[in-house]
Design a protein around this motif. Structure first.
Motif, PDB file in Angstrom:
ATOM      1  N   PRO A  42       2.936  -1.165  -5.100  1.00  0.00           N
ATOM      2  CA  PRO A  42       3.970  -2.001  -4.476  1.00  0.00           C
ATOM      3  C   PRO A  42       5.058  -2.470  -5.435  1.00  0.00           C
ATOM      4  O   PRO A  42       6.216  -2.580  -5.051  1.00  0.00           O
ATOM      5  CB  PRO A  42       3.161  -3.185  -3.923  1.00  0.00           C
TER       6      PRO A  42
ATOM      7  N   SER B 178      -3.392  -7.734  -8.941  1.00  0.00           N
ATOM      8  CA  SER B 178      -3.847  -8.696  -7.952  1.00  0.00           C
ATOM      9  C   SER B 178      -4.265  -9.998  -8.613  1.00  0.00           C
ATOM     10  O   SER B 178      -4.985 -10.001  -9.619  1.00  0.00           O
ATOM     11  CB  SER B 178      -5.024  -8.123  -7.158  1.00  0.00           C
TER      12      SER B 178
ATOM     13  N   HIS C  46       0.577 -10.351  -6.314  1.00  0.00           N
ATOM     14  CA  HIS C  46       0.470  -9.244  -7.270  1.00  0.00           C
ATOM     15  C   HIS C  46       0.999  -9.600  -8.658  1.00  0.00           C
ATOM     16  O   HIS C  46       1.172  -8.713  -9.501  1.00  0.00           O
ATOM     17  CB  HIS C  46       1.224  -8.018  -6.744  1.00  0.00           C
TER      18      HIS C  46
ATOM     19  N   THR D 212     -10.266  -2.029   0.095  1.00  0.00           N
ATOM     20  CA  THR D 212      -9.991  -0.616  -0.163  1.00  0.00           C
ATOM     21  C   THR D 212     -11.154   0.243   0.311  1.00  0.00           C
ATOM     22  O   THR D 212     -10.958   1.273   0.989  1.00  0.00           O
ATOM     23  CB  THR D 212      -9.754  -0.398  -1.669  1.00  0.00           C
TER      24      THR D 212
ATOM     25  N   HIS E  88      -3.783   4.695   0.586  1.00  0.00           N
ATOM     26  CA  HIS E  88      -3.524   3.531  -0.253  1.00  0.00           C
ATOM     27  C   HIS E  88      -3.816   2.304   0.582  1.00  0.00           C
ATOM     28  O   HIS E  88      -3.428   2.220   1.753  1.00  0.00           O
ATOM     29  CB  HIS E  88      -2.063   3.523  -0.729  1.00  0.00           C
TER      30      HIS E  88
ATOM     31  N   ALA F 135      -2.512  -0.457   0.689  1.00  0.00           N
ATOM     32  CA  ALA F 135      -1.317  -1.139   1.187  1.00  0.00           C
ATOM     33  C   ALA F 135      -0.937  -0.676   2.592  1.00  0.00           C
ATOM     34  O   ALA F 135      -0.246  -1.392   3.323  1.00  0.00           O
ATOM     35  CB  ALA F 135      -0.148  -0.910   0.230  1.00  0.00           C
ATOM     36  N   ASP F 136      -1.385   0.512   2.981  1.00  0.00           N
ATOM     37  CA  ASP F 136      -1.074   1.026   4.319  1.00  0.00           C
ATOM     38  C   ASP F 136      -2.031   0.501   5.384  1.00  0.00           C
ATOM     39  O   ASP F 136      -1.893   0.832   6.562  1.00  0.00           O
ATOM     40  CB  ASP F 136      -1.131   2.554   4.317  1.00  0.00           C
TER      41      ASP F 136
ATOM     42  N   ARG G 113      -3.159  -3.000   5.607  1.00  0.00           N
ATOM     43  CA  ARG G 113      -3.251  -4.448   5.522  1.00  0.00           C
ATOM     44  C   ARG G 113      -3.639  -5.089   6.854  1.00  0.00           C
ATOM     45  O   ARG G 113      -4.101  -6.227   6.877  1.00  0.00           O
ATOM     46  CB  ARG G 113      -1.925  -5.036   5.038  1.00  0.00           C
TER      47      ARG G 113
END
Length: 336
Positions: free
Chosen positions: A62, A75, A100, A134, A278, A280-281, A283
Motif C-alpha cells: 500500500p 503494520s 501502516h 492473510t 494480497h 489488501a484486496d 479487507r
C-alpha cells in the motif's frame, strides 16, 4: 515542537542486509493540520517481506517500497494523542488504531489512514498485529477450503503459516501438513499448533518429504515460499486442488528460487486453480475474521506464537534475526 524517533533506511543493501543499513534519527513532527491526527505507536510488526522492500523492489504494498533516507513502514498499533479540526469524528484521544506507519514512535497523518480498534475485541492488543487475516482470506476465500480437505502450508512456522494451519483445522480440514526449517519449529507445528505432519524443507528432495506426509495428495496449498515447494505441491495436487499463493520466502530470505514449470495440460486435466492474492484486496473480511478469531482466542482454540522485542532501537537487529530464521510466529516491537 514534537520530535519523532524513526528508523530510516540508509541505502538499498547489496547482498545480505546488516545493521549499517539502518539509522535511528529524530525528525520534527509537522503541526497538526485539518483532518489529521497525532498517534503514539505502542507496537509494530516485523515481516520477511521487508527484506524485499529494502531492495527497492515495488511489489504492490500500500505504501510502495522502502527508500533510503526515509522511515521504514509496516503494520502498527498506536494510541490517538490529539485530533485536528475536521478530523474523522470516530477518532478520539485514547483510541487504539491500526495503521501502516510502524518503525517510529509518533506519526501525524490524515485520520482516514487509521482504523479504530474496537474496544475489547481481543484480550491482548498485540493480537491485532497478527497476520491471521492473510491466512483467513487465503484459505476461506481464495482456496475456498472445504471440510475434509488435505491442506499443505509452506513456511508454516512464520507469522502467517502458524495461523494458516490452525485456521484450516478449525474450518474442517481433514489433514494439515506444514514445512519449516528447524527441528524446534517442526515440534511447534505438530505439538502446540496441531499440524498432523511436518517436514524440514532443508532435507531434499522436498517432493519425497511431501509425498511421505501426504500420500494421498493435497487439495489445498497455502504457499508462503514458492520454488521447489510449489513444484512439489503441483506434482501432488489432487483433481480440483486450489492454490493460494501468498508469499515468496525463498526469494525474500535470500535464496534462489528456481523457475517452476507449470504444465497447462495437467492443470486443465486436474482442474487446478492457482491464484495469487494480497490481503489488501480482502479487507471486507476484517469483520468476519475478527469475530471468528476473537471467539477462537477466548475459547482457547487457537494460539498465536509471538516474540515481543522491547525498544524501537532494537527493531533492525530483530528484523535481521527474523530473516535468519531465528523466530517462530509473529514478531512485534514494543515502542518504549
Amino acid at each position: 515542537m514534537m520530535i519523532s524517533r524513526e528508523i530510516h533506511l540508509v541505502r538499498h543493501p547489496e547482498g545480505e542486509p546488516g545493521l549499517a543499513d539502518f539509522r535511528l534519527v529524530e525528525t520534527p513532527l509537522p503541526a497538526l493540520g485539518d483532518g489529521q491526527v497525532l498517534v503514539r505507536n505502542r507496537y509494530f510488526a516485523l515481516a520477511a517481506v521487508m527484506r524485499t522492500l529494502m531492495t527497492g523492489a515495488d511489489i504492490g504494498m500500500p505504501l510502495g517500497t522502502y527508500r533510503p533516507g526515509h522511515a521504514l513502514f509496516g503494520s502498527a498499533l498506536g494510541e490517538v494523542v490529539d485530533v485536528g479540526t475536521a478530523a474523522d469524528g470516530d477518532l478520539r484521544p485514547g483510541d487504539l488504531v491500526m495503521h501502516h506507519y510502524g518503525w517510529r514512535d509518533h506519526v501525524v497523518e490524515s485520520a482516514e489512514r487509521f482504523r479504530r480498534v474496537p474496544a475489547g475485541a481481543l484480550p491482548d492488543p498485540t493480537l491485532h498485529l497478527n497476520q491471521g487475516l492473510t491466512a483467513y482470506a487465503g484459505l476461506v476465500r481464495v482456496a475456498a477450503i472445504r471440510p475434509g480437505d488435505i491442506v499443505f502450508v509452506s513456511g508454516a512456522a512464520g507469522a502467517v503459516g502458524t495461523m494458516a494451519g490452525q485456521i484450516a483445522r478449525l474450518k474442517g480440514a481433514g489433514r494439515v501438513i506444514g514445512s519449516a526449517g528447524s527441528p524446534d519449529k517442526l515440534k511447534l507445528l505438530t505439538g502446540r499448533l496441531g499440524y498432523d505432519a511436518a517436514f524440514d524443507y532443508h532435507e531434499p528432495p522436498v517432493l519425497d518429504r511431501l509425498r511421505e506426509a501426504a500420500p494421498d495428495g493435497i487439495d489445498v496449498y497455502f504457499d508462503n515460499v514458492g520454488g521447489e515447494q510449489l513444484a512439489a505441491a503441483l506434482e501432488l495436487a489432487r483433481p480440483g486442488a486450489r492454490f493460494a499463493l501468498c508469499g515468496a520466502l525463498q526469494d525474500q530470505l535470500g535464496g534462489t528460487s528456481a523457475a517452476v514449470l507449470v504444465d497447462p495440460a495437467e492443470m486443465i486435466g486436474k482442474r487446478l486453480t492457482l491464484a495469487g492474492f494480497h490481503v489488501a484486496d480482502h479487507r471486507d473480511l476484517q469483520g468476519p475474521w475478527l469475530q471468528d478469531f476473537g471467539g477462537w482466542v477466548r475459547a482457547g482454540r487457537i494460539e498465536v506464537p509471538q516474540v515481543v522485542v522491547p525498544g524501537l532501537e532494537a527493531a533492525p537487529g530483530a528484523l535481521l534475526s527474523l530473516l535468519r530464521g531465528e523466530y517462530a510466529g509473529m514478531v512485534v516491537v514494543s515502542v518504549v
